[in-house]
Design a protein around this motif. Structure first.
Motif, PDB file in Angstrom:
ATOM      1  N   UNK A  52      41.012  36.767  20.995  1.00 50.24           N
ATOM      2  CA  UNK A  52      40.910  38.354  21.631  1.00 50.24           C
ATOM      3  C   UNK A  52      41.467  38.614  22.936  1.00 50.24           C
ATOM      4  N   UNK A  53      40.862  40.154  23.541  1.00 48.84           N
ATOM      5  CA  UNK A  53      41.237  40.679  24.522  1.00 48.84           C
ATOM      6  C   UNK A  53      40.535  41.295  24.687  1.00 48.84           C
ATOM      7  N   UNK A  54      40.412  40.882  26.260  1.00 47.92           N
ATOM      8  CA  UNK A  54      38.539  42.029  26.772  1.00 47.92           C
ATOM      9  C   UNK A  54      39.592  42.687  27.682  1.00 47.92           C
ATOM     10  N   UNK A  55      39.637  44.045  28.343  1.00 45.63           N
ATOM     11  CA  UNK A  55      40.335  45.341  28.826  1.00 45.63           C
ATOM     12  C   UNK A  55      39.005  45.507  29.975  1.00 45.63           C
ATOM     13  N   UNK A  56      39.123  46.056  30.870  1.00 42.90           N
ATOM     14  CA  UNK A  56      38.091  45.921  31.698  1.00 42.90           C
ATOM     15  C   UNK A  56      38.302  46.726  32.841  1.00 42.90           C
ATOM     16  N   UNK A  57      37.810  47.833  33.673  1.00 40.10           N
ATOM     17  CA  UNK A  57      37.560  48.909  35.088  1.00 40.10           C
ATOM     18  C   UNK A  57      36.664  48.697  36.138  1.00 40.10           C
ATOM     19  N   UNK A  58      37.152  47.782  37.564  1.00 39.73           N
ATOM     20  CA  UNK A  58      35.752  47.717  37.526  1.00 39.73           C
ATOM     21  C   UNK A  58      36.047  48.147  38.783  1.00 39.73           C
ATOM     22  N   UNK A  95      41.686  55.387  27.558  1.00 35.03           N
ATOM     23  CA  UNK A  95      40.903  56.839  26.591  1.00 35.03           C
ATOM     24  C   UNK A  95      41.517  58.008  27.988  1.00 35.03           C
ATOM     25  N   UNK A  96      41.731  58.843  27.449  1.00 31.31           N
ATOM     26  CA  UNK A  96      42.309  59.743  28.307  1.00 31.31           C
ATOM     27  C   UNK A  96      41.589  60.115  29.550  1.00 31.31           C
ATOM     28  N   UNK A  97      40.415  60.011  29.349  1.00 35.44           N
ATOM     29  CA  UNK A  97      39.768  60.136  30.464  1.00 35.44           C
ATOM     30  C   UNK A  97      39.243  58.863  32.043  1.00 35.44           C
ATOM     31  N   UNK A  98      40.358  57.908  30.827  1.00 39.85           N
ATOM     32  CA  UNK A  98      40.376  56.326  31.877  1.00 39.85           C
ATOM     33  C   UNK A  98      41.076  57.042  33.542  1.00 39.85           C
ATOM     34  N   UNK A  99      40.233  56.117  34.696  1.00 38.34           N
ATOM     35  CA  UNK A  99      40.091  56.652  36.298  1.00 38.34           C
ATOM     36  C   UNK A  99      41.265  55.729  35.889  1.00 38.34           C
ATOM     37  N   UNK A 100      42.926  56.559  37.136  1.00 40.38           N
ATOM     38  CA  UNK A 100      43.723  55.097  37.861  1.00 40.38           C
ATOM     39  C   UNK A 100      42.942  54.565  38.488  1.00 40.38           C
ATOM     40  N   UNK A 101      43.973  53.420  39.090  1.00 34.78           N
ATOM     41  CA  UNK A 101      43.635  52.244  40.273  1.00 34.78           C
ATOM     42  C   UNK A 101      44.071  53.367  40.941  1.00 34.78           C
ATOM     43  N   UNK A 102      43.131  52.488  42.380  1.00 38.79           N
ATOM     44  CA  UNK A 102      43.410  53.274  43.681  1.00 38.79           C
ATOM     45  C   UNK A 102      42.634  52.052  44.595  1.00 38.79           C
ATOM     46  N   UNK A 103      43.486  51.476  45.612  1.00 36.04           N
ATOM     47  CA  UNK A 103      42.722  51.557  46.565  1.00 36.04           C
ATOM     48  C   UNK A 103      42.441  52.179  48.066  1.00 36.04           C
ATOM     49  N   UNK A 104      40.979  51.901  48.103  1.00 29.47           N
ATOM     50  CA  UNK A 104      40.554  52.966  49.836  1.00 29.47           C
ATOM     51  C   UNK A 104      39.699  52.147  50.843  1.00 29.47           C
ATOM     52  N   UNK A 105      39.616  52.266  51.365  1.00 30.28           N
ATOM     53  CA  UNK A 105      38.849  52.077  52.740  1.00 30.28           C
ATOM     54  C   UNK A 105      37.703  51.088  52.619  1.00 30.28           C
ATOM     55  N   UNK A 106      37.276  51.623  51.594  1.00 30.37           N
ATOM     56  CA  UNK A 106      35.716  51.364  51.146  1.00 30.37           C
ATOM     57  C   UNK A 106      35.314  50.635  49.753  1.00 30.37           C
ATOM     58  N   UNK A 107      36.311  51.382  49.106  1.00 32.64           N
ATOM     59  CA  UNK A 107      36.151  51.053  47.346  1.00 32.64           C
ATOM     60  C   UNK A 107      37.444  50.740  46.887  1.00 32.64           C
ATOM     61  N   UNK A 108      37.280  50.771  45.651  1.00 31.85           N
ATOM     62  CA  UNK A 108      38.551  50.051  44.597  1.00 31.85           C
ATOM     63  C   UNK A 108      38.062  50.461  43.740  1.00 31.85           C
ATOM     64  N   UNK A 109      39.225  51.076  42.989  1.00 33.99           N
ATOM     65  CA  UNK A 109      38.905  50.515  41.011  1.00 33.99           C
ATOM     66  C   UNK A 109      40.440  49.349  41.180  1.00 33.99           C
ATOM     67  N   UNK A 110      39.793  48.716  40.061  1.00 34.61           N
ATOM     68  CA  UNK A 110      41.017  47.654  39.678  1.00 34.61           C
ATOM     69  C   UNK A 110      40.443  47.895  37.441  1.00 34.61           C
ATOM     70  N   UNK A 111      41.992  47.782  37.538  1.00 35.22           N
ATOM     71  CA  UNK A 111      42.378  47.221  36.220  1.00 35.22           C
ATOM     72  C   UNK A 111      42.465  45.589  35.360  1.00 35.22           C
ATOM     73  N   UNK A 112      40.780  45.345  34.474  1.00 37.15           N
ATOM     74  CA  UNK A 112      41.714  44.041  34.289  1.00 37.15           C
ATOM     75  C   UNK A 112      41.942  43.187  32.997  1.00 37.15           C
ATOM     76  N   UNK A 113      42.725  42.521  32.441  1.00 36.03           N
ATOM     77  CA  UNK A 113      42.521  41.891  30.861  1.00 36.03           C
ATOM     78  C   UNK A 113      42.527  40.992  30.973  1.00 36.03           C
ATOM     79  N   UNK A 114      41.417  40.422  29.929  1.00 38.52           N
ATOM     80  CA  UNK A 114      41.957  38.726  30.048  1.00 38.52           C
ATOM     81  C   UNK A 114      41.718  38.000  28.397  1.00 38.52           C
ATOM     82  N   UNK A 115      42.453  37.624  27.553  1.00 29.51           N
ATOM     83  CA  UNK A 115      42.405  36.556  26.472  1.00 29.51           C
ATOM     84  C   UNK A 115      41.629  35.519  26.485  1.00 29.51           C
ATOM     85  N   UNK A 116      40.975  35.323  25.068  1.00 26.90           N
ATOM     86  CA  UNK A 116      40.669  34.592  24.465  1.00 26.90           C
ATOM     87  C   UNK A 116      40.298  33.933  23.301  1.00 26.90           C
ATOM     88  N   UNK A 117      39.573  32.487  23.039  1.00 24.54           N
ATOM     89  CA  UNK A 117      40.009  32.374  21.894  1.00 24.54           C
ATOM     90  C   UNK A 117      38.032  32.012  21.480  1.00 24.54           C
TER      91      UNK A 117
END
Length: 143
Positions: A52-58, A95-117
């Motif tokens: 499997x592959x897990x994709x997430x935005x944090x 999804x089209x509504x997926x937000x862009x990656x950003x890095x701000x002074x007090x917050x940020x948004x990161x996209x990550x993926x992890x594979x596993x069995x």
């Protein structure tokens, strides 16, 4: 000795090596994430319930908040022999509504993926790998 090794792999997830690679680490608006997952049993033939592959935005600020998460199954009920290596490829459309990656002074948004069995015991996983979603964001005007 084999029983102790099997017990160690059961507890630590050390029965297989799982790797994750991207064709491109930067996605432009509308592009899909092209992913390759490679699995290699370390000591013995293994039967995986799933790959499997897990994709997430944090969003990271005072604490982490997962704002998007999805699991994609690449394969089910797969046997891989000791010393053999199998690779699966997949295109992930966000999804089209997926937000862009950003890095701000007090917050940020990161996209990550992890594979596993999935195996009995602790499931071996790859390292989490980040990727960038680069798109124009349009925010409503405030008064």
């Amino acid at each position: 000795m084999s029983i102790l090794k099997n017990l160690k792999n059961f507890v630590t997830g050390g029965a297989a090596k799982v790797d994750l690679a991207y064709a491109e680490e930067v996605l432009r608006d509308g592009e899909s994430l092209s992913v390759m997952v490679t699995v290699k049993p370390l000591d013995q033939t293994l039967i995986f319930e799933k790959v499997y592959l897990n994709v997430k935005a944090v969003e990271r600020s005072a604490h982490d908040t997962t704002i998007y998460a999805e699991e994609k199954v690449l394969a089910e009920h797969v046997q891989v022999s000791a010393g053999e290596e199998k690779t699966w490829s997949m295109e992930i459309k966000l999804p089209e509504s997926a937000p862009a990656t950003y890095i701000g002074k007090h917050s940020s948004l990161h996209w990550l993926a992890q594979a596993g069995v999935e195996l009995p015991g602790v499931n071996p996983t790859s390292d989490q790998r980040s990727f960038i979603v680069n798109k124009k964001m349009i925010y409503p005007a405030t008064r």
